[in-house]
Design an enzyme around this catalytic site. Structure first.
Site, PDB file in Angstrom:
ATOM      1  N   ASP A   1     -11.369  37.915 -13.939  1.00 51.61           N
ATOM      2  CA  ASP A   1     -12.581  38.428 -13.292  1.00 51.61           C
ATOM      3  C   ASP A   1     -12.278  39.398 -12.150  1.00 51.61           C
ATOM      4  O   ASP A   1     -12.778  40.526 -12.125  1.00 51.61           O
ATOM      5  CB  ASP A   1     -13.433  37.261 -12.773  1.00 51.61           C
ATOM      6  CG  ASP A   1     -13.992  36.405 -13.900  1.00 51.61           C
ATOM      7  OD1 ASP A   1     -14.174  36.939 -15.010  1.00 51.61           O
ATOM      8  OD2 ASP A   1     -14.239  35.211 -13.675  1.00 51.61           O
TER       9      ASP A   1
ATOM     10  N   CYS B   1     -15.400  27.992   1.546  1.00 52.38           N
ATOM     11  CA  CYS B   1     -14.329  28.986   1.441  1.00 52.38           C
ATOM     12  C   CYS B   1     -14.903  30.396   1.389  1.00 52.38           C
ATOM     13  O   CYS B   1     -14.387  31.310   2.030  1.00 52.38           O
ATOM     14  CB  CYS B   1     -13.490  28.700   0.200  1.00 52.38           C
ATOM     15  SG  CYS B   1     -12.070  29.798   0.007  1.00 52.38           S
TER      16      CYS B   1
ATOM     17  N   CYS C   1      -9.599  24.318  -6.513  1.00 54.51           N
ATOM     18  CA  CYS C   1      -8.303  24.993  -6.580  1.00 54.51           C
ATOM     19  C   CYS C   1      -7.166  24.210  -5.935  1.00 54.51           C
ATOM     20  O   CYS C   1      -6.017  24.347  -6.333  1.00 54.51           O
ATOM     21  CB  CYS C   1      -8.402  26.385  -5.970  1.00 54.51           C
ATOM     22  SG  CYS C   1      -8.580  26.416  -4.174  1.00 54.51           S
TER      23      CYS C   1
END
Length: 368
Positions: free
Chosen positions: A17, A105, A201
């Site tokens: 992406d 984040c 993540c």
């Protein structure tokens, strides 16, 4: 607007992406600089090959930047990531809430701290590979859903303020995932078929309990007791951090019907369980509400909207009543299951984000 003179800092995760986003921005005439945030601490157990915060991600991003002919830098944000995202993640579980680290984040790091780096490099914008549309108007930026309903990520950007949105670019918002992969293939990018990460993540194997044990240590867990909704004692537990609203696994047996976690009380470390019907909620409050200029927010009375109570929720009709102190009441037109404190509730007018906030715990739900 002469885009040839405008420079954009592109956050590159090493995935398809953000890689295609770099190509699209370059084709639109921007001067693109790629940046990958190094966010893993040296002792982080999640430095696996497939992590967007791992060493392989840096190598993939660097390779794509080279293929696109754009400069690439690595920015060390490990200390900030630990403080702003990981510590928040752990403390929310300790408070009996279920965190949403991606929202934090985006707000604090990707569209927050990174701006100082962008400004130092002479950039006008920060860009990412999010599937959402940021419409730049003369007086404001409007956040809208991406056209691909399966990939729309506007939910994760609801907390961005106007200064952040007005300097943000999301070139993938008008495209679908198959289109993105097709472009990557046409460019011969090695990441064209790279699998999307479905996990947080920094949590290996999506096992957040193991991560919390590693990050906090066993002594930091808040042990307590498990009760049913009628106040009957069912057993003890090893830490309120191990539970989330709607959870079914890890509960005492002996019930003819499935039991679910329906409440977590951080004051007493009590876990309350009940039937599926006890998870159904028709009204709740949100705090730290961020109203976008498309809605007058707290300056207006109650209004009708669609609300998403978690990222993969399809959205449901609701009446929103702004309250004082950055709060709002959400009355659902159709009761919903497992409205979870700590998660974001994002408010939409059709495809436009009008605001959102963090779901509060219902004090009245605690068993006597």
């Amino acid at each position: 607007m002469n885009k040839t003179k405008q420079r954009v800092l592109l956050g590159m995760s090493g995935g398809v992406d953000s890689s295609v986003a770099g190509y699209l921005l370059r084709e639109q005439g921007y001067d693109v600089i790629g940046v990958t945030m190094k966010v893993w601490p040296q002792d982080c157990v999640s430095r696996a090959e497939d992590k967007c915060c791992g060493p392989q991600a840096v190598a993939d991003a660097r390779g794509v930047a080279h293929a696109l002919g754009i400069p690439h830098y690595v920015v060390d944000e490990a200390d900030q990531f630990e403080r702003v995202v990981i510590d928040y993640f752990a403390s929310e579980y300790q408070a009996g809430r279920t965190p949403n680290p991606c929202v934090m984040c985006n707000e604090k790091l990707k569209f927050g701290n990174l701006w100082s780096k962008a400004r130092a490099l002479g950039c006008d914008y920060i860009a990412t590979g999010h599937y959402t549309i940021i419409e730049h108007r003369d007086d404001r930026a409007v956040l809208r859903k991406g056209v691909d309903p399966r990939k729309d990520q506007s939910y994760f950007l609801f907390s961005l303020r106007q200064p952040q949105l007005r300097r943000a670019l999301t070139p993938l918002g008008t495209m679908t995932k198959p289109q993105i992969r097709e472009i990557a293939h046409s460019l011969g990018l090695k990441v064209a078929d790279k699998i999307d990460s479905q996990e947080i993540c920094f949590v290996p194997g999506n096992d957040y309990k193991a991560f919390l044990r590693s990050h906090l240590g066993e002594n930091e867990f808040h042990r307590g007791e498990i009760y049913d909704v009628d106040g009957n004692f069912l057993g003890e537990h090893d830490g309120i951090e191990m539970f989330t609203i709607g959870q079914r696994k890890g509960l005492p047996g002996g019930s003819p019907r499935p039991r679910y976690v329906v409440d977590l009380d951080p004051q007493t470390n009590r876990v309350v369980v009940g039937d599926a019907d006890d998870l159904i909620v028709d009204e709740f409050e949100i705090d730290r509400v961020n109203w976008h200029p498309t809605a007058a927010g707290a300056d207006r009375g109650a209004f009708e909207a669609t609300v998403k109570i978690r990222y993969n929720h399809p959205g449901t009709g609701a009446t929103i009543t702004p309250l004082e102190n950055e709060r709002a009441r959400v009355r659902l037109h159709e009761p919903q299951r497992a409205v979870t404190p700590g998660q974001a509730a994002v408010i939409y007018d059709d495809d436009i984000v009008v605001g959102g906030g963090w779901i509060c715990r219902r004090e009245a739900s605690v068993a006597a």
